[in-house]
Design a protein around this motif. Structure first.
Motif, PDB file in Angstrom:
ATOM      1  N   THR A  62      68.428  45.135  16.157  1.00 59.17           N
ATOM      2  CA  THR A  62      67.204  45.747  16.615  1.00 59.17           C
ATOM      3  C   THR A  62      67.418  46.831  17.664  1.00 59.17           C
ATOM      4  O   THR A  62      67.186  47.942  17.277  1.00 59.17           O
ATOM      5  CB  THR A  62      66.136  44.818  17.001  1.00 59.17           C
ATOM      6  OG1 THR A  62      65.913  43.556  15.834  1.00 59.17           O
ATOM      7  CG2 THR A  62      64.868  45.553  17.436  1.00 59.17           C
ATOM      8  N   TYR A  63      68.090  46.562  18.640  1.00 61.75           N
ATOM      9  CA  TYR A  63      68.255  47.563  19.769  1.00 61.75           C
ATOM     10  C   TYR A  63      69.224  48.611  19.352  1.00 61.75           C
ATOM     11  O   TYR A  63      68.875  49.874  19.352  1.00 61.75           O
ATOM     12  CB  TYR A  63      68.843  46.740  20.892  1.00 61.75           C
ATOM     13  CG  TYR A  63      69.369  47.787  21.955  1.00 61.75           C
ATOM     14  CD1 TYR A  63      68.750  48.395  22.766  1.00 61.75           C
ATOM     15  CD2 TYR A  63      70.778  48.278  21.951  1.00 61.75           C
ATOM     16  CE1 TYR A  63      68.807  49.155  23.766  1.00 61.75           C
ATOM     17  CE2 TYR A  63      71.211  48.911  22.860  1.00 61.75           C
ATOM     18  CZ  TYR A  63      70.518  49.577  23.935  1.00 61.75           C
ATOM     19  OH  TYR A  63      70.649  50.365  24.903  1.00 61.75           O
ATOM     20  N   GLN A  64      70.174  48.370  18.429  1.00 60.25           N
ATOM     21  CA  GLN A  64      71.200  49.311  17.834  1.00 60.25           C
ATOM     22  C   GLN A  64      70.310  50.404  17.281  1.00 60.25           C
ATOM     23  O   GLN A  64      70.499  51.440  17.166  1.00 60.25           O
ATOM     24  CB  GLN A  64      72.344  48.615  17.220  1.00 60.25           C
ATOM     25  CG  GLN A  64      73.322  47.940  18.242  1.00 60.25           C
ATOM     26  CD  GLN A  64      74.454  47.262  17.295  1.00 60.25           C
ATOM     27  OE1 GLN A  64      74.395  46.676  16.359  1.00 60.25           O
ATOM     28  NE2 GLN A  64      75.607  47.604  17.933  1.00 60.25           N
ATOM     29  N   LEU A  65      69.678  49.563  16.246  1.00 60.45           N
ATOM     30  CA  LEU A  65      68.889  50.228  15.106  1.00 60.45           C
ATOM     31  C   LEU A  65      68.027  51.375  16.160  1.00 60.45           C
ATOM     32  O   LEU A  65      67.707  52.666  15.420  1.00 60.45           O
ATOM     33  CB  LEU A  65      68.225  49.528  14.250  1.00 60.45           C
ATOM     34  CG  LEU A  65      67.442  50.126  13.029  1.00 60.45           C
ATOM     35  CD1 LEU A  65      68.356  51.264  12.275  1.00 60.45           C
ATOM     36  CD2 LEU A  65      66.775  49.358  11.937  1.00 60.45           C
ATOM     37  N   SER A  66      67.117  50.893  16.816  1.00 64.22           N
ATOM     38  CA  SER A  66      66.222  51.693  17.643  1.00 64.22           C
ATOM     39  C   SER A  66      66.720  52.625  18.246  1.00 64.22           C
ATOM     40  O   SER A  66      66.107  53.807  18.283  1.00 64.22           O
ATOM     41  CB  SER A  66      65.341  50.554  18.810  1.00 64.22           C
ATOM     42  OG  SER A  66      64.543  51.506  19.268  1.00 64.22           O
ATOM     43  N   ASP A  67      67.883  52.418  18.981  1.00 59.77           N
ATOM     44  CA  ASP A  67      68.832  53.589  19.553  1.00 59.77           C
ATOM     45  C   ASP A  67      69.015  54.764  18.348  1.00 59.77           C
ATOM     46  O   ASP A  67      69.291  55.861  18.847  1.00 59.77           O
ATOM     47  CB  ASP A  67      69.917  53.020  20.314  1.00 59.77           C
ATOM     48  CG  ASP A  67      70.712  53.978  21.059  1.00 59.77           C
ATOM     49  OD1 ASP A  67      69.949  54.473  22.036  1.00 59.77           O
ATOM     50  OD2 ASP A  67      71.705  54.224  21.077  1.00 59.77           O
ATOM     51  N   SER A  68      69.563  54.263  17.270  1.00 58.11           N
ATOM     52  CA  SER A  68      69.931  55.071  16.431  1.00 58.11           C
ATOM     53  C   SER A  68      69.000  55.899  15.703  1.00 58.11           C
ATOM     54  O   SER A  68      69.182  57.098  15.666  1.00 58.11           O
ATOM     55  CB  SER A  68      70.477  54.212  15.212  1.00 58.11           C
ATOM     56  OG  SER A  68      70.931  55.053  14.089  1.00 58.11           O
ATOM     57  N   ILE A  69      67.744  55.395  15.668  1.00 52.13           N
ATOM     58  CA  ILE A  69      66.334  56.254  15.452  1.00 52.13           C
ATOM     59  C   ILE A  69      66.229  57.150  16.363  1.00 52.13           C
ATOM     60  O   ILE A  69      65.739  58.258  15.998  1.00 52.13           O
ATOM     61  CB  ILE A  69      65.265  55.311  15.107  1.00 52.13           C
ATOM     62  CG1 ILE A  69      65.417  54.136  13.919  1.00 52.13           C
ATOM     63  CG2 ILE A  69      64.044  56.011  14.846  1.00 52.13           C
ATOM     64  CD1 ILE A  69      64.548  53.284  13.764  1.00 52.13           C
ATOM     65  N   TYR A  70      66.167  56.914  17.695  1.00 54.47           N
ATOM     66  CA  TYR A  70      66.049  57.976  18.735  1.00 54.47           C
ATOM     67  C   TYR A  70      67.096  58.750  18.691  1.00 54.47           C
ATOM     68  O   TYR A  70      66.502  60.178  18.869  1.00 54.47           O
ATOM     69  CB  TYR A  70      66.023  57.002  20.177  1.00 54.47           C
ATOM     70  CG  TYR A  70      65.881  58.031  21.383  1.00 54.47           C
ATOM     71  CD1 TYR A  70      64.792  58.351  21.688  1.00 54.47           C
ATOM     72  CD2 TYR A  70      67.163  58.421  21.848  1.00 54.47           C
ATOM     73  CE1 TYR A  70      64.785  59.409  22.644  1.00 54.47           C
ATOM     74  CE2 TYR A  70      67.031  59.193  22.969  1.00 54.47           C
ATOM     75  CZ  TYR A  70      65.831  59.544  23.477  1.00 54.47           C
ATOM     76  OH  TYR A  70      65.855  60.503  24.373  1.00 54.47           O
ATOM     77  N   LYS A  71      68.354  58.623  18.454  1.00 49.81           N
ATOM     78  CA  LYS A  71      69.364  59.743  18.344  1.00 49.81           C
ATOM     79  C   LYS A  71      69.244  60.595  17.282  1.00 49.81           C
ATOM     80  O   LYS A  71      69.254  61.679  17.320  1.00 49.81           O
ATOM     81  CB  LYS A  71      70.840  59.107  18.405  1.00 49.81           C
ATOM     82  CG  LYS A  71      71.101  58.373  19.848  1.00 49.81           C
ATOM     83  CD  LYS A  71      72.286  57.588  19.747  1.00 49.81           C
ATOM     84  CE  LYS A  71      72.982  57.207  21.142  1.00 49.81           C
ATOM     85  NZ  LYS A  71      74.017  56.545  21.239  1.00 49.81           N
ATOM     86  N   LYS A  72      68.687  60.143  16.097  1.00 53.54           N
ATOM     87  CA  LYS A  72      68.611  60.541  14.780  1.00 53.54           C
ATOM     88  C   LYS A  72      67.189  61.866  15.179  1.00 53.54           C
ATOM     89  O   LYS A  72      67.146  63.008  15.017  1.00 53.54           O
ATOM     90  CB  LYS A  72      68.116  59.889  13.810  1.00 53.54           C
ATOM     91  CG  LYS A  72      67.911  60.592  12.562  1.00 53.54           C
ATOM     92  CD  LYS A  72      67.691  59.677  11.444  1.00 53.54           C
ATOM     93  CE  LYS A  72      67.554  60.477   9.877  1.00 53.54           C
ATOM     94  NZ  LYS A  72      67.163  59.582   8.777  1.00 53.54           N
ATOM     95  N   ASP A  73      66.147  61.172  15.783  1.00 51.55           N
ATOM     96  CA  ASP A  73      65.048  62.167  15.887  1.00 51.55           C
ATOM     97  C   ASP A  73      65.328  63.141  16.932  1.00 51.55           C
ATOM     98  O   ASP A  73      64.915  64.209  16.781  1.00 51.55           O
ATOM     99  CB  ASP A  73      64.042  61.175  16.649  1.00 51.55           C
ATOM    100  CG  ASP A  73      63.401  60.227  15.375  1.00 51.55           C
ATOM    101  OD1 ASP A  73      63.554  60.531  14.277  1.00 51.55           O
ATOM    102  OD2 ASP A  73      62.543  59.293  15.967  1.00 51.55           O
TER     103      ASP A  73
END
Length: 288
Positions: free
Chosen positions: A267-278
């Protein structure tokens, strides 16, 4: 679909100029709204906000309540996409107010209610959500009545009843009224064969949430597992994030703490990935 989005962006200025020349103001503002929403759902929220402010100013100058309703709706979507819930809620409120002062009922009214409920749910504003769902139900009942008068009796009200019941399920789960939540989910499930994948996927998610709050963790796992399997075929990382968070809670309830910890890490990794993509999308947007 990026090709479709690019095509709409290229065509919109041509259509806007035509509708303006013909003074077809309803089509004019509807086209502008679709352009703003396209930018928003592509992740180009800064461009969306710039465009919708022009749309809002145009509608204000004409004192066009229909145009202001659609502008506020599109602005609310941009803010919701950015996580600015207070601003989004205010925009949806303004949109409904302008609709009440307009002599036109937009085809997007169901969308407004749906997104409005999502924003209220995220802020846990259950009382406000109850008022909006009651208002939405009255509109849907009237819509269904009008559709029944048609020769073929066809319409979209049944699909939108599914979205309405999902919103009610959100609220009832939020205040732990589990019996009512199950009824809502059952009603939405009856309508999931109407061609909207989102409905069937949401039914699985909220069914899992219902059993999670009921502390029937095995049942919750079964429905979450189905939803997780479906999510492998979609590119919606925000939806996956919710599924992963739910999975972690279920694993903890089952006493499978190592798997729960692993899911929290995902969950943490995916959340970080979403932030970086945005962030990348916004940088690219500014550079162009």
């Amino acid at each position: 679909n990026n090709d479709l989005n690019d095509s709409l962006i290229r065509q919109a200025p041509i259509d806007l100029a035509f509708h303006k020349e013909q003074q077809c103001w309803e089509h004019y503002y509807e086209t502008w709204m679709h352009l703003v929403n396209t930018y928003t759902f592509m992740g180009k929220v800064n461009t969306a906000l710039q465009e919708v402010k022009l749309m809002h100013a145009d509608a204000t100058q004409r004192n066009d309540h229909y145009g202001l309703a659609l502008a506020n709706y599109a602005m609310g979507n941009a803010y919701l996409n950015m996580g600015y819930l207070d601003e989004a809620i205010n925009c949806y409120q303004q949109s409904l107010q302008h609709i009440s002062e307009s002599n036109v009922t937009p085809s997007t009214l169901n969308d407004i209610y749906s997104y409005y409920c999502d924003a209220l749910n995220d802020q846990k504003r259950w009382q406000d959500m109850q008022s909006i769902t009651e208002e939405w139900k009255k509109f849907l009942d009237n819509l269904a009545k009008e559709e029944s008068k048609k020769k073929d009796g066809k319409g979209n009200s049944d699909v939108w009843y599914a979205y309405y019941y999902l919103a009610c399920a959100q609220r009832h789960l939020g205040i732990n009224m589990l019996t009512e939540a199950k009824t809502d989910i059952d009603e939405a499930e009856k309508r999931q064969e109407l061609g909207r994948v989102f409905i069937s996927q949401s039914v699985l998610y909220y069914r899992a949430q219902y059993y999670l709050q009921l502390k029937d963790y095995q049942k919750a796992f079964e429905y979450n597992d189905q939803r997780l399997e479906d999510s492998q075929h979609i590119d919606d990382m925000s939806a996956k994030l919710l599924i992963y968070q739910q999975r972690a809670e279920i694993m903890k309830g089952l006493g499978r703490y190592a798997e729960a910890a692993e899911m929290y890490h995902k969950t943490y990794q995916l959340s970080d990935s979403i932030y970086k993509k945005d962030a990348r999308t916004q940088i690219n947007e500014l550079n162009t």
